[in-house]
Design an enzyme around this catalytic site. Structure first.
Site, PDB file in Angstrom:
ATOM      1  N   CYS A 187       0.935   8.840  -3.735  1.00  0.00           N
ATOM      2  CA  CYS A 187       0.084   7.665  -3.486  1.00  0.00           C
ATOM      3  C   CYS A 187      -0.760   7.860  -2.225  1.00  0.00           C
ATOM      4  O   CYS A 187      -0.226   8.044  -1.137  1.00  0.00           O
ATOM      5  CB  CYS A 187       0.956   6.410  -3.333  1.00  0.00           C
ATOM      6  SG  CYS A 187       0.001   4.958  -2.854  1.00  0.00           S
ATOM      7  N   CYS A 247      -0.062   5.098   0.687  1.00  0.00           N
ATOM      8  CA  CYS A 247       1.196   5.038   1.418  1.00  0.00           C
ATOM      9  C   CYS A 247       0.988   5.642   2.810  1.00  0.00           C
ATOM     10  O   CYS A 247       0.044   6.397   3.029  1.00  0.00           O
ATOM     11  CB  CYS A 247       2.286   5.804   0.660  1.00  0.00           C
ATOM     12  SG  CYS A 247       3.188   4.774  -0.547  1.00  0.00           S
ATOM     13  N   HIS A 279       4.944   0.411  -0.753  1.00  0.00           N
ATOM     14  CA  HIS A 279       4.277   0.653  -2.035  1.00  0.00           C
ATOM     15  C   HIS A 279       4.488  -0.497  -3.035  1.00  0.00           C
ATOM     16  O   HIS A 279       3.742  -0.632  -3.997  1.00  0.00           O
ATOM     17  CB  HIS A 279       4.829   1.972  -2.615  1.00  0.00           C
ATOM     18  CG  HIS A 279       4.081   2.481  -3.800  1.00  0.00           C
ATOM     19  ND1 HIS A 279       2.891   3.180  -3.684  1.00  0.00           N
ATOM     20  CD2 HIS A 279       4.336   2.398  -5.130  1.00  0.00           C
ATOM     21  CE1 HIS A 279       2.454   3.513  -4.905  1.00  0.00           C
ATOM     22  NE2 HIS A 279       3.312   3.057  -5.790  1.00  0.00           N
ATOM     23  N   ASN A 323      -8.466  -6.527  -7.264  1.00  0.00           N
ATOM     24  CA  ASN A 323      -8.156  -6.275  -8.669  1.00  0.00           C
ATOM     25  C   ASN A 323      -6.669  -5.940  -8.704  1.00  0.00           C
ATOM     26  O   ASN A 323      -6.236  -5.020  -8.025  1.00  0.00           O
ATOM     27  CB  ASN A 323      -8.929  -5.062  -9.210  1.00  0.00           C
ATOM     28  CG  ASN A 323     -10.430  -5.258  -9.115  1.00  0.00           C
ATOM     29  OD1 ASN A 323     -10.922  -6.365  -9.185  1.00  0.00           O
ATOM     30  ND2 ASN A 323     -11.150  -4.163  -8.946  1.00  0.00           N
ATOM     31  N   HIS A 364      -3.385  -3.506  -2.717  1.00  0.00           N
ATOM     32  CA  HIS A 364      -4.568  -3.434  -1.864  1.00  0.00           C
ATOM     33  C   HIS A 364      -5.669  -4.303  -2.436  1.00  0.00           C
ATOM     34  O   HIS A 364      -5.636  -4.687  -3.600  1.00  0.00           O
ATOM     35  CB  HIS A 364      -5.062  -1.982  -1.748  1.00  0.00           C
ATOM     36  CG  HIS A 364      -5.640  -1.431  -3.019  1.00  0.00           C
ATOM     37  ND1 HIS A 364      -4.871  -1.067  -4.103  1.00  0.00           N
ATOM     38  CD2 HIS A 364      -6.920  -1.222  -3.394  1.00  0.00           C
ATOM     39  CE1 HIS A 364      -5.656  -0.635  -5.076  1.00  0.00           C
ATOM     40  NE2 HIS A 364      -6.905  -0.719  -4.695  1.00  0.00           N
TER      41      HIS A 364
HETATM   42 ZN   LIG Z   1       1.767   3.681  -2.071  1.00  0.00          ZN
END
Ligand SMILES: [Zn+2]
Ligand SMILES: [Zn+2]
Ligand SMILES: [Zn+2]
Length: 331
Positions: free
Chosen positions: A32, A35, A96, A136, A149
């Site tokens: 990710c 992160c 996360h 979104n 996010h």
């Molecule tokens: Zn993440």
């Protein structure tokens, strides 16, 4: 190609950013990019081992501070302009799995503060006419990274939906002498049947003429043009009602309901917009039921005329019950 092109038929500017095709698409959790960069682990887009909330420029932006010259030539029929503005990513937490629905109200209020700071900073730039805060959530609405996010776009002109709302508010003031959104808030409080949740400063409701079955708007009770006009207790109240709306969605559906959350505030061009801009957020989930999505089809895409096959009063009642359930569950 990074440029804006004007459509002379609709009168709308459209953004082109072909590099976005190369965007990272739904990476595994251990890859990710949002992160934190952990000791001994791979470097992510965030060079911090822990953080509360972080904002940085989108790696695949559709608007940039110093845009390249457009690739195609400009003409009177087809105006072309550089993609001036900004596209930022706001990462809500270093966890996360910690989204707006899971974090406590004080932490959401920190995000509200960051939204306000970015609105002020981006809006102060000469080339920025409109700062748009949005999120979104969920693959159904096109999310490419799971890490919680949101995004912030700074447009060089007022985008079409905001433009239309301002024009309608301007006409309403001419006809009635009042802010249309203040009138809507007063009517929804009086009717009550479409209210999902409310607190001392904000009201969440399914619009009388909602486009989507589970559309919810969150509006300030007081007439304020932007986040900058909110007091600290009001920012906290906004955080609290956002948590309740998203909590109601998730508990009613039994999974994190995908949605687009859009914030509408005053433009930041040189115009006088305080009286026609009323701070509100719009949640537009695409689900009709847990299994079925509402697709935009002929009437919506071809004619711009929405058909909603649910009664806003019914979906509001369901969301209201789920919201109360969430509160009880939190004790
Ligand atoms: Zn993440
Ligand atoms: Zn108002
Ligand atoms: Zn709006």
């Amino acid at each position: 190609v990074t440029e804006r092109r004007y459509d002379p038929i609709s009168g709308e500017w459209r953004m082109f950013a072909t590099r976005r095709q190369d965007r990272t698409f739904l990476p595994a959790e251990d890859a990710c990019p949002l992160c934190p960069t952990r000791e001994g682990g791979p470097a992510t887009e965030i060079p911090l081992s822990e953080f509360e909330v972080v904002v940085f420029e989108n790696q695949f932006p559709s608007l940039v501070r110093e845009p390249p010259e457009p690739d195609v030539a400009d003409s009177s029929l087809y105006p072309v302009a550089p993609s001036a503005g900004a596209a930022e990513v706001i990462v809500y937490s270093d966890d996360h799995h910690l989204g707006l629905a899971e974090m406590d109200v004080a932490r959401i209020a920190r995000i509200v503060d960051v939204w306000a700071d970015r609105y002020a900073e981006l809006g102060s730039r000469d080339e920025v006419a409109y700062v748009f805060v949005f999120e979104n959530r969920g693959v159904a609405v096109g999310v490419t990274l799971h890490h919680p996010h949101g995004q912030i776009y700074a447009y060089p002109e007022i985008p079409p939906r905001a433009r239309r709302e301002l024009d309608m508010a301007t006409a309403h003031i001419a006809d009635f002498g009042t802010c249309v959104y203040c009138d809507v808030v007063a009517r929804e409080r009086a009717d009550g049947v479409r209210v999902v949740a409310h607190n001392q400063s904000f009201l969440a409701f399914v619009p009388f003429a909602a486009r989507f079955p589970y559309e919810v708007h969150v509006a300030s009770l007081r007439h304020v043009a932007s986040l900058l006009d909110l007091t600290d207790p009001e920012r906290l109240a906004l955080a609290e009602i956002l948590q309740r709306v998203i909590g109601a969605y998730d508990s009613l559906f039994g999974f994190p309901l995908p949605y687009v959350m859009s914030m509408h505030q005053a433009p930041t061009d040189d115009g006088a917009h305080e009286h026609v801009s009323h701070l509100h957020l719009e949640f537009t989930p695409l689900h009709r039921t847990a299994q079925k999505l509402k697709y935009l089809a002929g009437s919506e895409l071809g004619a711009g005329a929405f058909i909603n096959d649910t009664a806003p009063e019914d979906t509001a009642a369901r969301l209201r019950a789920a919201s109360v359930g969430t509160e009880a569950g939190r004790g």
